[in-house]
Scaffold this motif. Structure first.
Motif, PDB file in Angstrom:
ATOM      1  N   ASP A 189      -5.943   5.501   5.445  1.00  9.53           N
ATOM      2  CA  ASP A 189      -5.002   4.385   5.351  1.00  9.53           C
ATOM      3  C   ASP A 189      -5.468   3.287   6.310  1.00  9.53           C
ATOM      4  OD1 ASP A 189      -2.816   2.681   5.733  1.00  9.53           O
ATOM      5  OD2 ASP A 189      -1.335   4.303   5.827  1.00  9.53           O
ATOM      6  N   SER A 197      -0.145  -6.882   3.904  1.00  6.74           N
ATOM      7  CA  SER A 197       1.081  -7.101   4.675  1.00  6.74           C
ATOM      8  C   SER A 197       0.815  -7.527   6.109  1.00  6.74           C
ATOM      9  CB  SER A 197       1.909  -5.819   4.717  1.00  6.74           C
ATOM     10  OG  SER A 197       2.372  -5.492   3.427  1.00  6.74           O
ATOM     11  N   LYS A 198      -0.256  -7.035   6.714  1.00  7.76           N
ATOM     12  CA  LYS A 198      -0.457  -7.281   8.130  1.00  7.76           C
ATOM     13  C   LYS A 198      -1.446  -8.419   8.348  1.00  7.76           C
ATOM     14  CE  LYS A 198       1.968  -3.351   8.476  1.00  7.76           C
ATOM     15  NZ  LYS A 198       1.905  -2.034   7.857  1.00  7.76           N
ATOM     16  N   SER A 254       0.835  -1.211   0.000  1.00  6.50           N
ATOM     17  CA  SER A 254       0.000   0.000   0.000  1.00  6.50           C
ATOM     18  C   SER A 254       0.865   1.255   0.000  1.00  6.50           C
ATOM     19  CB  SER A 254      -1.002  -0.011   1.152  1.00  6.50           C
ATOM     20  OG  SER A 254      -0.356  -0.084   2.388  1.00  6.50           O
ATOM     21  N   THR A 277      -3.862  -3.081   2.720  1.00  5.61           N
ATOM     22  CA  THR A 277      -2.648  -3.867   2.498  1.00  5.61           C
ATOM     23  C   THR A 277      -2.836  -5.333   2.876  1.00  5.61           C
ATOM     24  OG1 THR A 277      -0.317  -4.123   3.080  1.00  5.61           O
ATOM     25  CG2 THR A 277      -1.730  -3.259   4.803  1.00  5.61           C
ATOM     26  N   TYR A 321      -4.527  -1.373   9.162  1.00  8.90           N
ATOM     27  CA  TYR A 321      -4.808  -2.219  10.333  1.00  8.90           C
ATOM     28  C   TYR A 321      -6.306  -2.445  10.559  1.00  8.90           C
ATOM     29  CZ  TYR A 321       0.079  -1.154  11.194  1.00  8.90           C
ATOM     30  OH  TYR A 321       1.441  -1.021  11.073  1.00  8.90           O
TER      31      TYR A 321
END
Ligand SMILES: *Cc1c(COP(=O)(O)O)cnc(C)c1O
Length: 353
Positions: free
Chosen positions: A179, A207-208, A85, A205, A182
């Motif tokens: 954003d 990623s998490k 992101s 994203t 999370y």
């Protein structure tokens, strides 16, 4: 710096990522990675895609787009895939800042400042309130492009959907970038608002919450006209910005909802249990809705705690600064890891008395 570097980059101070040490096996709780492997479906898809690596990926990423759009309940034309992101954020600074400033909290994701500098944009930082929360009214009529993580990082504090909507509605002449790196750990996403507001861009994203930080996959979500702006930038930089392995892995991850839900549920439970343990040994924690806790001890500072944990093989992150220096940001790993880390912290706090 060489004498050939363009003046516009001569003062650029790059983002400093959390350390990725190789010299010893640390318990790594410093970059908000997932403790769980990616979905087996993601891995299997990537393996199969590897056999087709002689071909460029589909520059439209049709299947990936459709899968992600279906997952979040929007149209495929309302999403754009990206190389993490961070790439969408970079595009948003390029597209919407420069003539007008960027506006973001004083305590937030450190990359925003770097992107603003890189794109020669002025920026205005709005102080978080006394409880380290963003006060929505401070962002009304911001006079520039708003960048706001929800939940915020590194505080973990979540604004309710109605507050996010009020900020978007109160900035009709500027883009507002939310954003949601999370959001899967207990927040309510604002993606549904893209049908109502032409100025809202949401970033997401893998990623998490999807255990795919190494794959680099993110998305922008917005109305079609904003997506077209970003597509212009994407096709002017790298139409193949997501590699074929990652695109395939992303589709696999999205097909494995059960695994995704069980991973985030475990993180949410571990976060609650860990926070309770910390509070019993003299810490106070923000009400984090992310996969990390932001905690300060009544008598030991952030840096000292960071160093003591590091000496015990646990990596975390601290943030020097007047309002953040007391705090430690600790990524939430598995329940078992967090019990071990709570034990270490208990020992450290007892020894320091
Ligand atoms: C981790 C993070 C990102 C970006 O991560 P990518 O790996 O580039 O998708 C964006 N914003 C915040 C607040 C983050 O913490």
């Amino acid at each position: 710096m060489s004498r050939f570097l363009s003046k516009k980059y001569s003062a650029l101070a790059p983002y400093v990522p959390g350390e990725q040490p190789r010299e010893r096996a640390y318990i790594k709780l410093n970059t908000n990675e997932s403790p769980f492997p990616p979905s087996a479906k993601a891995v299997e898809n990537a393996r199969r895609a590897a056999e087709k690596l002689m071909l460029y990926p589909d520059p439209e990423y049709k299947l990936l787009r459709e899968a992600f759009a279906a997952e979040i309940g929007v149209k495929p034309s309302q999403v754009i895939p990206s190389n993490g992101s961070d790439e969408i954020l970079d595009m948003a600074f390029a597209a919407y800042c420069g003539e007008s400033p960027a506006v973001f909290p004083d305590i937030t994701y450190g990359f925003y400042r770097v992107f603003a500098n890189k794109h020669g944009a002025e920026y205005r930082e709005i102080p978080l309130d006394g409880g380290l929360a963003a006060a929505p009214a401070d962002y009304y009529g911001a006079g520039g492009t708003v960048f706001l993580p929800n939940p915020n990082a590194p505080t973990g504090i979540l604004l309710p959907l109605k507050d996010i909507e009020s900020i978007v509605a109160a900035n009709p002449d500027n883009a507002v970038v939310i954003d949601e790196a999370y959001i899967d750990f207990g927040g309510e996403s604002c993606v549904g608002l893209i049908n109502k507001y032409e100025n809202l861009l949401v970033t997401r994203t893998f990623s998490k919450s999807r255990s795919m930080a190494g794959a680099r996959l993110g998305f922008g979500v917005a109305c079609e006209s904003l997506i077209r702006d970003l597509e212009t930038l994407r096709f002017s930089t790298n139409p193949y910005n997501v590699n074929a392995l990652t695109a395939a892995a992303g589709i696999g991850s999205l097909a494995d909802k059960e695994y995704f839900d069980s991973c985030r549920k475990e993180i949410i439970l571990a976060r609650g249990e860990f926070t309770e343990r910390l509070e019993k040994i003299g810490f106070s924690c923000t009400d984090s809705k992310a996969n990390f806790v932001f905690a300060k001890h009544k008598s030991i500072g952030g840096r000292e705690l960071y160093e003591k944990l590091r000496a015990n093989g646990v990596l975390t992150r601290y943030f020097p600064g007047e309002r953040t220096g007391e705090y430690l940001r600790i990524t939430v790993g598995s329940a078992e890891t967090m019990r071990a880390v709570a034990d270490v912290l208990q020992r450290i706090t007892e020894e320091t008395k």
